[in-house]
Design a protein around this motif. Structure first.
Motif, PDB file in Angstrom:
ATOM      1  N   PHE A 195      81.110  56.047  34.210  1.00 12.48           N
ATOM      2  CA  PHE A 195      81.158  55.316  35.476  1.00 12.48           C
ATOM      3  C   PHE A 195      82.083  54.113  35.311  1.00 12.48           C
ATOM      4  O   PHE A 195      81.969  53.341  34.361  1.00 12.48           O
ATOM      5  CB  PHE A 195      79.736  54.890  35.824  1.00 12.48           C
ATOM      6  CG  PHE A 195      79.582  54.293  37.190  1.00 12.48           C
ATOM      7  CD1 PHE A 195      79.758  55.069  38.330  1.00 12.48           C
ATOM      8  CD2 PHE A 195      79.241  52.956  37.347  1.00 12.48           C
ATOM      9  CE1 PHE A 195      79.597  54.527  39.599  1.00 12.48           C
ATOM     10  CE2 PHE A 195      79.076  52.410  38.605  1.00 12.48           C
ATOM     11  CZ  PHE A 195      79.253  53.197  39.736  1.00 12.48           C
ATOM     12  N   GLY A 246      74.968  47.222  48.853  1.00  7.31           N
ATOM     13  CA  GLY A 246      75.447  47.833  47.617  1.00  7.31           C
ATOM     14  C   GLY A 246      74.299  48.363  46.765  1.00  7.31           C
ATOM     15  O   GLY A 246      74.508  49.093  45.812  1.00  7.31           O
ATOM     16  N   TRP A 295      68.385  51.847  42.328  1.00  6.04           N
ATOM     17  CA  TRP A 295      68.345  50.378  42.394  1.00  6.04           C
ATOM     18  C   TRP A 295      66.904  49.860  42.407  1.00  6.04           C
ATOM     19  O   TRP A 295      66.652  48.747  42.829  1.00  6.04           O
ATOM     20  CB  TRP A 295      69.095  49.896  43.633  1.00  6.04           C
ATOM     21  CG  TRP A 295      70.581  50.138  43.547  1.00  6.04           C
ATOM     22  CD1 TRP A 295      71.241  51.227  44.016  1.00  6.04           C
ATOM     23  CD2 TRP A 295      71.584  49.294  42.956  1.00  6.04           C
ATOM     24  NE1 TRP A 295      72.598  51.107  43.758  1.00  6.04           N
ATOM     25  CE2 TRP A 295      72.833  49.928  43.117  1.00  6.04           C
ATOM     26  CE3 TRP A 295      71.547  48.053  42.308  1.00  6.04           C
ATOM     27  CZ2 TRP A 295      74.035  49.382  42.654  1.00  6.04           C
ATOM     28  CZ3 TRP A 295      72.742  47.509  41.854  1.00  6.04           C
ATOM     29  CH2 TRP A 295      73.964  48.171  42.025  1.00  6.04           C
ATOM     30  N   PRO A 355      84.929  55.509  41.309  1.00  7.10           N
ATOM     31  CA  PRO A 355      83.771  55.116  40.497  1.00  7.10           C
ATOM     32  C   PRO A 355      83.409  56.209  39.476  1.00  7.10           C
ATOM     33  O   PRO A 355      83.052  55.927  38.346  1.00  7.10           O
ATOM     34  CB  PRO A 355      82.672  54.921  41.532  1.00  7.10           C
ATOM     35  CG  PRO A 355      83.414  54.532  42.786  1.00  7.10           C
ATOM     36  CD  PRO A 355      84.687  55.337  42.754  1.00  7.10           C
ATOM     37  N   TRP A 392      82.689  51.030  36.761  1.00  7.51           N
ATOM     38  CA  TRP A 392      82.428  49.599  36.560  1.00  7.51           C
ATOM     39  C   TRP A 392      81.589  49.323  35.313  1.00  7.51           C
ATOM     40  O   TRP A 392      81.649  48.214  34.780  1.00  7.51           O
ATOM     41  CB  TRP A 392      81.939  48.886  37.809  1.00  7.51           C
ATOM     42  CG  TRP A 392      80.481  48.959  38.196  1.00  7.51           C
ATOM     43  CD1 TRP A 392      79.389  48.921  37.378  1.00  7.51           C
ATOM     44  CD2 TRP A 392      79.961  49.025  39.540  1.00  7.51           C
ATOM     45  NE1 TRP A 392      78.240  48.966  38.114  1.00  7.51           N
ATOM     46  CE2 TRP A 392      78.551  49.024  39.438  1.00  7.51           C
ATOM     47  CE3 TRP A 392      80.545  49.060  40.805  1.00  7.51           C
ATOM     48  CZ2 TRP A 392      77.722  49.086  40.563  1.00  7.51           C
ATOM     49  CZ3 TRP A 392      79.702  49.120  41.912  1.00  7.51           C
ATOM     50  CH2 TRP A 392      78.315  49.135  41.797  1.00  7.51           C
ATOM     51  N   GLN A 395      80.585  46.268  52.433  1.00 10.56           N
ATOM     52  CA  GLN A 395      79.845  46.119  51.167  1.00 10.56           C
ATOM     53  C   GLN A 395      79.981  44.663  50.706  1.00 10.56           C
ATOM     54  O   GLN A 395      80.826  43.939  51.241  1.00 10.56           O
ATOM     55  CB  GLN A 395      80.426  47.067  50.103  1.00 10.56           C
ATOM     56  CG  GLN A 395      79.479  48.172  49.707  1.00 10.56           C
ATOM     57  CD  GLN A 395      79.982  49.078  48.602  1.00 10.56           C
ATOM     58  OE1 GLN A 395      81.142  49.039  48.227  1.00 10.56           O
ATOM     59  NE2 GLN A 395      79.103  49.903  48.076  1.00 10.56           N
ATOM     60  N   ASP A 410      71.560  50.542  47.347  1.00 13.26           N
ATOM     61  CA  ASP A 410      71.166  51.449  48.430  1.00 13.26           C
ATOM     62  C   ASP A 410      69.673  51.551  48.743  1.00 13.26           C
ATOM     63  O   ASP A 410      69.296  51.644  49.889  1.00 13.26           O
ATOM     64  CB  ASP A 410      71.694  52.859  48.131  1.00 13.26           C
ATOM     65  CG  ASP A 410      73.201  52.857  47.904  1.00 13.26           C
ATOM     66  OD1 ASP A 410      73.814  51.763  47.895  1.00 13.26           O
ATOM     67  OD2 ASP A 410      73.778  53.940  47.737  1.00 13.26           O
ATOM     68  N   PHE A 429      85.832  52.422  46.720  1.00  6.58           N
ATOM     69  CA  PHE A 429      84.652  51.710  47.213  1.00  6.58           C
ATOM     70  C   PHE A 429      84.885  50.198  47.242  1.00  6.58           C
ATOM     71  O   PHE A 429      85.499  49.633  46.344  1.00  6.58           O
ATOM     72  CB  PHE A 429      83.428  52.041  46.344  1.00  6.58           C
ATOM     73  CG  PHE A 429      82.846  53.394  46.652  1.00  6.58           C
ATOM     74  CD1 PHE A 429      83.494  54.556  46.252  1.00  6.58           C
ATOM     75  CD2 PHE A 429      81.659  53.510  47.359  1.00  6.58           C
ATOM     76  CE1 PHE A 429      82.972  55.808  46.560  1.00  6.58           C
ATOM     77  CE2 PHE A 429      81.124  54.756  47.668  1.00  6.58           C
ATOM     78  CZ  PHE A 429      81.769  55.904  47.277  1.00  6.58           C
ATOM     79  N   TRP A 456      83.118  47.373  46.829  1.00  8.92           N
ATOM     80  CA  TRP A 456      82.848  46.377  45.789  1.00  8.92           C
ATOM     81  C   TRP A 456      83.026  46.951  44.386  1.00  8.92           C
ATOM     82  O   TRP A 456      82.883  46.254  43.402  1.00  8.92           O
ATOM     83  CB  TRP A 456      81.504  45.686  45.977  1.00  8.92           C
ATOM     84  CG  TRP A 456      80.230  46.426  45.634  1.00  8.92           C
ATOM     85  CD1 TRP A 456      79.999  47.771  45.682  1.00  8.92           C
ATOM     86  CD2 TRP A 456      79.004  45.803  45.205  1.00  8.92           C
ATOM     87  NE1 TRP A 456      78.698  48.039  45.330  1.00  8.92           N
ATOM     88  CE2 TRP A 456      78.061  46.848  45.033  1.00  8.92           C
ATOM     89  CE3 TRP A 456      78.592  44.502  44.955  1.00  8.92           C
ATOM     90  CZ2 TRP A 456      76.746  46.600  44.627  1.00  8.92           C
ATOM     91  CZ3 TRP A 456      77.281  44.266  44.548  1.00  8.92           C
ATOM     92  CH2 TRP A 456      76.383  45.301  44.391  1.00  8.92           C
ATOM     93  N   ASP A 457      83.354  48.256  44.304  1.00  7.92           N
ATOM     94  CA  ASP A 457      83.681  48.830  42.999  1.00  7.92           C
ATOM     95  C   ASP A 457      85.094  48.441  42.584  1.00  7.92           C
ATOM     96  O   ASP A 457      85.327  47.989  41.449  1.00  7.92           O
ATOM     97  CB  ASP A 457      83.580  50.362  43.018  1.00  7.92           C
ATOM     98  CG  ASP A 457      82.166  50.873  43.260  1.00  7.92           C
ATOM     99  OD1 ASP A 457      81.609  50.562  44.324  1.00  7.92           O
ATOM    100  OD2 ASP A 457      81.627  51.569  42.385  1.00  7.92           O
ATOM    101  N   TYR A 471      81.949  60.360  42.891  1.00  2.95           N
ATOM    102  CA  TYR A 471      82.409  59.398  43.902  1.00  2.95           C
ATOM    103  C   TYR A 471      83.926  59.358  43.838  1.00  2.95           C
ATOM    104  O   TYR A 471      84.498  58.657  43.001  1.00  2.95           O
ATOM    105  CB  TYR A 471      81.947  57.975  43.585  1.00  2.95           C
ATOM    106  CG  TYR A 471      80.480  57.724  43.378  1.00  2.95           C
ATOM    107  CD1 TYR A 471      79.608  57.618  44.466  1.00  2.95           C
ATOM    108  CD2 TYR A 471      79.972  57.503  42.103  1.00  2.95           C
ATOM    109  CE1 TYR A 471      78.275  57.323  44.261  1.00  2.95           C
ATOM    110  CE2 TYR A 471      78.631  57.199  41.901  1.00  2.95           C
ATOM    111  CZ  TYR A 471      77.788  57.112  42.981  1.00  2.95           C
ATOM    112  OH  TYR A 471      76.473  56.802  42.789  1.00  2.95           O
TER     113      TYR A 471
HETATM  114  C1  GLC Z   1      76.409  53.936  45.029  1.00  2.00           C
HETATM  115  C2  GLC Z   1      76.000  52.479  44.783  1.00  2.00           C
HETATM  116  C3  GLC Z   1      77.028  51.543  45.391  1.00  2.00           C
HETATM  117  C4  GLC Z   1      78.403  51.874  44.847  1.00  2.00           C
HETATM  118  C5  GLC Z   1      78.728  53.359  45.030  1.00  2.00           C
HETATM  119  C6  GLC Z   1      80.000  53.771  44.317  1.00  2.00           C
HETATM  120  O1  GLC Z   1      76.381  54.237  46.384  1.00  2.00           O
HETATM  121  O2  GLC Z   1      74.732  52.234  45.299  1.00  2.00           O
HETATM  122  O3  GLC Z   1      76.712  50.218  45.114  1.00  2.00           O
HETATM  123  O4  GLC Z   1      79.356  51.096  45.456  1.00  2.00           O
HETATM  124  O5  GLC Z   1      77.689  54.158  44.527  1.00  2.00           O
HETATM  125  O6  GLC Z   1      79.917  53.464  42.965  1.00  2.00           O
END
Ligand code: GLC
Length: 454
Positions: free
Chosen positions: A433, A179, A377, A37, A435, A120, A181, A46, A48-49, A42
């Protein structure tokens, strides 16, 4: 860390420039196998990334997108769970250790890969579907033939482990599983729960927790979960670990079980796509799975608040938690709404006093007492959410709104921050970032396409 305004404004009318810029970001964050990400903040893969990355990268590099998804499934647990994080082979020692899922889950976690033990939102099916369609016939057959059974196992696991009420609605056990947090409805609900002794111990260590927080290394603390929210997240994580990530133990001993509306909207869509995929490869789904999928569709409207027409998350007692967030609109992505409900939600979305803001749709409406435009968020505009709304609107025939959103997305956040302000467009969180780039990459590739038909 200061936030800079776009030095290089994107242009809705110049999709090629967006594509070039987005690829620079994605290449910066690429490991050679998957996109992190963000390359410092990060480093893991991940849950859902990576699907979101694959959805964007499939247009120019479908084989690379397929590889990222295949890699994601390597983290799948024996029981079918797909973890929210696969830690990189080297580094991230503290966080890998803190998750320690391999030790605690006794043979359920995959060997040779360090993963977390929670999941996730299930965006995988959508990505597998869209990426497969970009591959040549042979590659597609082999990609779907391999990945669809993995998807089936994941959906079966969700029904087996996270559907205590057997009504087809999935319950999550940690806010990270949403997702989003520090999303207000879950945090507020967590404040009402009894967490036992662990909570006192964690709270007494608040300073230590703040010091060890990796998420504060790169960004201002006003842009992340507050210390109290982080303590709640830690308390929930400790409780999950004490229960060894085991579904039955969690149901008996863990207080947080919430039917998150965002998660369930994404899941409802994923079920539809999974059925399409199974049909494509001639796979017959088990009757139990088909029954559960039917229940998800049938009971989806139990998350609807009859007074406002908004959808809310549901607590363990079965009560809706009436705090509106962007997830209250995500049923527009689910494909599970009636025409009338779609219209009602689209009207909520188009309301300039709450969601329809000049720089995008905030994760918490600006007229909510919970709105905090910088805090993660609790109010920022996040690209993945906007992508789901845009494509969901288009699939439901709300083409004008979908095009309005596409235009805003392609005209905002040109420096590809993690998220940005709905009021001023100012970027927040880390940059660049992945996404934020892949969402724009996808939309820039479809200039005149508002149908998004399957
Ligand atoms: C943060 C976000 C999460 C995402 C992660 C990596 O924890 O809240 O949704 O998957 O970062 O980007």
């Amino acid at each position: 860390m200061s936030n800079v305004l776009p030095e290089n404004p994107l242009s809705y009318n110049n999709p090629q420039a967006i594509i070039t810029d987005a690829w620079k970001v994605l290449d910066t964050n690429y490991t050679g196998v998957y996109h992190m990400p963000h390359c410092d903040h990060y480093k893991g893969l991940f849950g859902w990334d990576s699907p979101m990355h694959a959805i964007g990268t499939r247009h120019d590099r479908p084989a690379q997108a397929a590889m990222e998804l295949t890699h994601l499934f390597r983290g799948q647990w024996r029981d079918g769970m797909i973890p929210n994080i696969q830690f990189p082979a080297r580094g991230e020692l503290l966080h890998g250790l803190l998750n320690a899922s391999g030790l605690l889950a006794r043979g359920n976690a995959p060997r040779g890969i360090r993963t977390s033990g929670i999941t996730q939102p299930p965006l995988e099916a959508e990505a597998v579907w869209l990426v497969g369609k970009k591959l040549g016939t042979e590659d597609r057959r082999s990609f779907w033939g391999k990945t669809v059974p993995w998807l089936v196992r994941y959906h079966e696991w969700l029904y087996a482990a996270r559907c205590e009420k057997k009504d087809g609605i999935i319950e999550i056990v940690h806010p990270w599983e949403s997702g989003m947090d520090n999303t207000p409805p879950i945090i507020e609900y967590m404040r009402t729960l009894t967490w036992g002794k662990t909570a006192d111990i964690v709270r007494s260590m608040e300073k230590v927790i703040t010091h060890s927080r990796k998420d504060l290394r790169h960004v201002d603390d006003g842009e992340r979960s507050s210390a109290e929210e982080a303590a709640l997240q830690t308390i929930a994580m400790v409780s999950i670990m004490r229960n060894r990530y085991d579904a039955r133990r969690l149901q008996e001993n863990h207080p947080l079980h919430v039917a998150d509306i965002g998660f369930n909207s994404i899941f409802a869509r994923a079920n539809t796509v999974l059925e399409l995929l199974a049909e494509e490869i001639g796979l017959v789904l088990a009757d139990d799975l088909k029954d559960s999928m039917h229940k998800t569709r049938q009971n989806f409207s139990s998350l609807r608040d009859p007074r406002t027409g908004l959808y809310f998350s549901r607590d363990r007692k079965g009560e809706l938690i009436p705090i509106s967030t962007i997830a209250s609109l995500l049923p527009l992505y689910s494909g599970a709404l009636s025409v009338q409900d779609t219209k009602t939600l689209a009207n909520h979305l188009a309301n300039p006093k709450s969601f329809w803001r000049p720089y995008g749709v905030p994760t918490v409406p600006v007229d909510s007492p919970f709105f905090d435009e910088k805090r993660y968020w609790s109010g920022g505009v996040w690209g993945n959410m906007e992508w789901m709304l845009t494509t969901g609107l288009a699939r439901s025939g709300c083409n004008e709104l979908a095009e309005g959103m596409r235009k805003t997305i392609l005209s905002t956040n040109p420096a590809f921050y993690e998220y940005h302000s709905a009021r001023t467009g100012e970027g927040y969180g880390v940059r660049p970032f992945s996404w934020s780039a892949s969402v724009r990459l996808d939309l820039a590739h479809r200039p005149n396409d508002t149908s998004w038909r399957d």
